[in-house]
Design an enzyme around this catalytic site. Structure first.
Site, mmCIF file in Angstrom:
data_model
loop_
_atom_site.group_PDB
_atom_site.id
_atom_site.type_symbol
_atom_site.label_atom_id
_atom_site.label_comp_id
_atom_site.label_asym_id
_atom_site.label_seq_id
_atom_site.Cartn_x
_atom_site.Cartn_y
_atom_site.Cartn_z
ATOM 1 N N ALA A 74 0.817 -1.211 0.000
ATOM 2 C CA ALA A 74 0.000 0.000 0.000
ATOM 3 C C ALA A 74 0.856 1.268 0.000
ATOM 4 O O ALA A 74 0.473 2.271 -0.607
ATOM 5 C CB ALA A 74 -0.942 0.004 1.198
ATOM 6 N N THR A 75 2.004 1.224 0.656
ATOM 7 C CA THR A 75 2.866 2.414 0.683
ATOM 8 C C THR A 75 3.298 2.799 -0.724
ATOM 9 O O THR A 75 3.231 3.974 -1.110
ATOM 10 C CB THR A 75 4.090 2.179 1.580
ATOM 11 O OG1 THR A 75 3.665 2.103 2.940
ATOM 12 C CG2 THR A 75 5.099 3.314 1.455
ATOM 13 N N ASN A 154 -6.373 3.928 10.402
ATOM 14 C CA ASN A 154 -5.626 2.805 10.973
ATOM 15 C C ASN A 154 -5.384 2.914 12.474
ATOM 16 O O ASN A 154 -4.978 1.940 13.102
ATOM 17 C CB ASN A 154 -4.274 2.662 10.251
ATOM 18 C CG ASN A 154 -3.435 3.920 10.345
ATOM 19 O OD1 ASN A 154 -3.937 5.032 10.206
ATOM 20 N ND2 ASN A 154 -2.144 3.755 10.566
ATOM 21 N N GLN A 182 -6.902 -0.444 5.153
ATOM 22 C CA GLN A 182 -7.539 -0.967 6.363
ATOM 23 C C GLN A 182 -8.995 -1.374 6.167
ATOM 24 O O GLN A 182 -9.601 -1.947 7.070
ATOM 25 C CB GLN A 182 -7.466 0.080 7.488
ATOM 26 C CG GLN A 182 -6.079 0.290 8.068
ATOM 27 C CD GLN A 182 -5.622 -0.855 8.956
ATOM 28 O OE1 GLN A 182 -6.368 -1.780 9.253
ATOM 29 N NE2 GLN A 182 -4.371 -0.812 9.377
ATOM 30 N N SER A 202 -3.728 -3.217 0.170
ATOM 31 C CA SER A 202 -2.661 -3.969 0.828
ATOM 32 C C SER A 202 -3.109 -5.401 1.026
ATOM 33 O O SER A 202 -4.293 -5.671 1.244
ATOM 34 C CB SER A 202 -2.340 -3.335 2.189
ATOM 35 O OG SER A 202 -1.479 -4.162 2.950
ATOM 36 N N ALA A 203 -2.163 -6.340 0.978
ATOM 37 C CA ALA A 203 -2.489 -7.744 1.251
ATOM 38 C C ALA A 203 -2.353 -8.070 2.730
ATOM 39 O O ALA A 203 -3.180 -8.784 3.300
ATOM 40 C CB ALA A 203 -1.597 -8.668 0.429
ATOM 41 N N HIS A 204 -1.322 -7.540 3.385
ATOM 42 C CA HIS A 204 -0.999 -8.019 4.727
ATOM 43 C C HIS A 204 -1.924 -7.477 5.817
ATOM 44 O O HIS A 204 -1.833 -7.890 6.977
ATOM 45 C CB HIS A 204 0.473 -7.741 5.077
ATOM 46 C CG HIS A 204 0.774 -6.346 5.547
ATOM 47 N ND1 HIS A 204 0.916 -6.036 6.879
ATOM 48 C CD2 HIS A 204 0.981 -5.203 4.874
ATOM 49 C CE1 HIS A 204 1.204 -4.752 6.996
ATOM 50 N NE2 HIS A 204 1.243 -4.219 5.790
ATOM 51 N N THR A 242 9.544 -7.820 -12.360
ATOM 52 C CA THR A 242 9.016 -9.174 -12.464
ATOM 53 C C THR A 242 7.959 -9.409 -11.395
ATOM 54 O O THR A 242 8.194 -9.172 -10.209
ATOM 55 C CB THR A 242 10.147 -10.210 -12.302
ATOM 56 O OG1 THR A 242 11.123 -9.981 -13.323
ATOM 57 C CG2 THR A 242 9.609 -11.624 -12.423
ATOM 58 N N CYS A 327 3.856 2.474 11.699
ATOM 59 C CA CYS A 327 4.623 3.261 10.727
ATOM 60 C C CYS A 327 4.951 4.654 11.239
ATOM 61 O O CYS A 327 5.540 5.457 10.522
ATOM 62 C CB CYS A 327 3.846 3.372 9.417
ATOM 63 S SG CYS A 327 3.521 1.787 8.633
#
Length: 377
Positions: A74-75, A154, A182, A202-204, A242, A327
């Protein structure tokens, strides 16, 4: 570490075992390990898995797969959206509007753009953390090219009225970027219904792997960004590199699960949030920084008046949570989000963010609240 109760889901989530299983099938010689840009059978197999994952992610936000490009998280998506759009559309103007309570990725990207001659207006939210739509409207100018607002904050979990903001920006032909890191899997985001131009994902934060994210760019009307990573022209020429098949497959699976299980997760997590509050409600000096009527139940920000949050956490080593966004860095002033909402430095320093998730249990809540109550007796 298994004995430490994890209540910091807003910082990151553990990868869902079903996601890890899908990822593992893309790593070894027996799996889909090929370079997805290669034209042979191994590359084609990897490319097919990536496009399937892209479709799953797009379905979660009601977008078209062709409107998504993959990034490292996301960043990067936020940086690419803000800097890339600012550079590409600078002929229309060099004014940007955002909010003081945004994620550091947004604020730092805006500060970087200010050094390059752009002007940024930072809105101050009302006490709940919501922005005043009238204040936003007043901040818009003829040369405003971009508005950036976080969907779910967040640190306090407040949900911004992005539909109202989108209606305003669309009427003025101003690009609208949403940081949705979020909100995935917590609340619905339907890009068929809300005219948002750019969305960072974001995935995490949604039980997927770290190191992968995506940027949504609206196709109609067409929105593009100037790339800042150059190479092989991957991802429609806007983000070279890649593609990491295993991470993308993991994000796809995570978003597929988020879409399927969002309602069940929401109900369960709200139950744990309410139980948490019920159990610590009698603590003297306990105040809510989160407006729970306007926030997701997954994030709860609480202050303990006249106490230092870091000292409380030091006395409760059986609990993993935080005083602010992971962060934010090592500042000593307390959360900048809380201070922007009008809290004093002392109040911010006395605040703790608790965040609940898919793997939180009733036993976790009971054990943690018992320990917190014991500390204040």
């Amino acid at each position: 570490m298994n004995k430490v109760i994890y209540l910091d889901y807003a910082a990151t989530t553990p990868v869902d075992p079903r996601v890890a299983e899908a990822m593992s099938e893309c790593l070894t010689r027996e799996g889909t390990f090929g370079n997805p840009a290669s034209k042979h059978v191994y590359g084609l197999a990897a490319s097919e898995q990536i496009e399937l994952a892209r479709e799953k992610i797009a379905a979660c936000i009601f977008a078209d797969a062709s409107e998504l490009i993959f990034t490292s998280g996301a960043t990067e998506s936020i940086n690419l959206a803000l800097k890339g759009a600012a550079k590409l559309y600078q002929r229309k103007g060099k004014h940007i509007v955002t909010v003081k309570t945004e994620h550091k990725a947004t604020l730092d990207a805006c500060q970087h753009l200010e050094k390059e001659g752009y002007q940024v207006t930072y809105l101050t939210p009302v006490a709940s953390g919501l922005i005043d739509i009238q204040q936003l409207q007043s901040a818009l100018r003829e040369d405003t090219i971009l508005v950036s607002v976080m969907h779910v904050n967040n640190e306090i979990g407040i949900v911004q009225d992005i539909a109202a903001i989108a209606e305003l920006t669309a009427s003025r032909h101003i690009l609208f970027h949403v940081d949705a890191a979020q909100s995935t899997g917590k609340i619905n985001l339907n890009l068929k219904q809300v005219p948002i131009d750019l969305v960072s994902l974001s995935a995490h934060k949604a039980y997927g792997p770290k190191g992968i994210g995506a940027l949504y760019l609206r196709k109609k009307p067409r929105v593009r960004v100037e790339p800042f990573i150059h190479g092989g022209g991957h991802e429609q020429g806007m983000r070279s590199g890649t593609l990491p098949t295993h991470q993308i497959v993991g994000m796809g699976k995570a978003y597929e699960l988020a879409q399927k299980e969002m309602q069940d997760d929401y109900i369960k997590i709200k139950k744990w949030r309410d139980l948490f509050l019920q159990k610590i409600n009698s603590i003297e000096g306990m105040k809510l920084n989160t407006d729970i009527q306007r926030a997701v139940p997954h994030i709860l920000n609480i202050r303990f008046e006249n106490k230092i949050a870091d000292a409380i956490l030091a006395d409760l080593p059986m609990m993993a949570t935080s005083t602010a966004s992971a962060c934010q860095g090592k500042g000593t002033e307390g959360s900048y989000v809380l201070r922007a909402m009008g809290l004093t430095e002392e109040q911010a320093k006395s605040s703790i963010r608790f965040s609940f998730g898919r793997f939180t249990t009733e036993e976790d809540i009971l054990e943690v609240t018992q320990a917190i109550n014991g500390l204040f007796q």
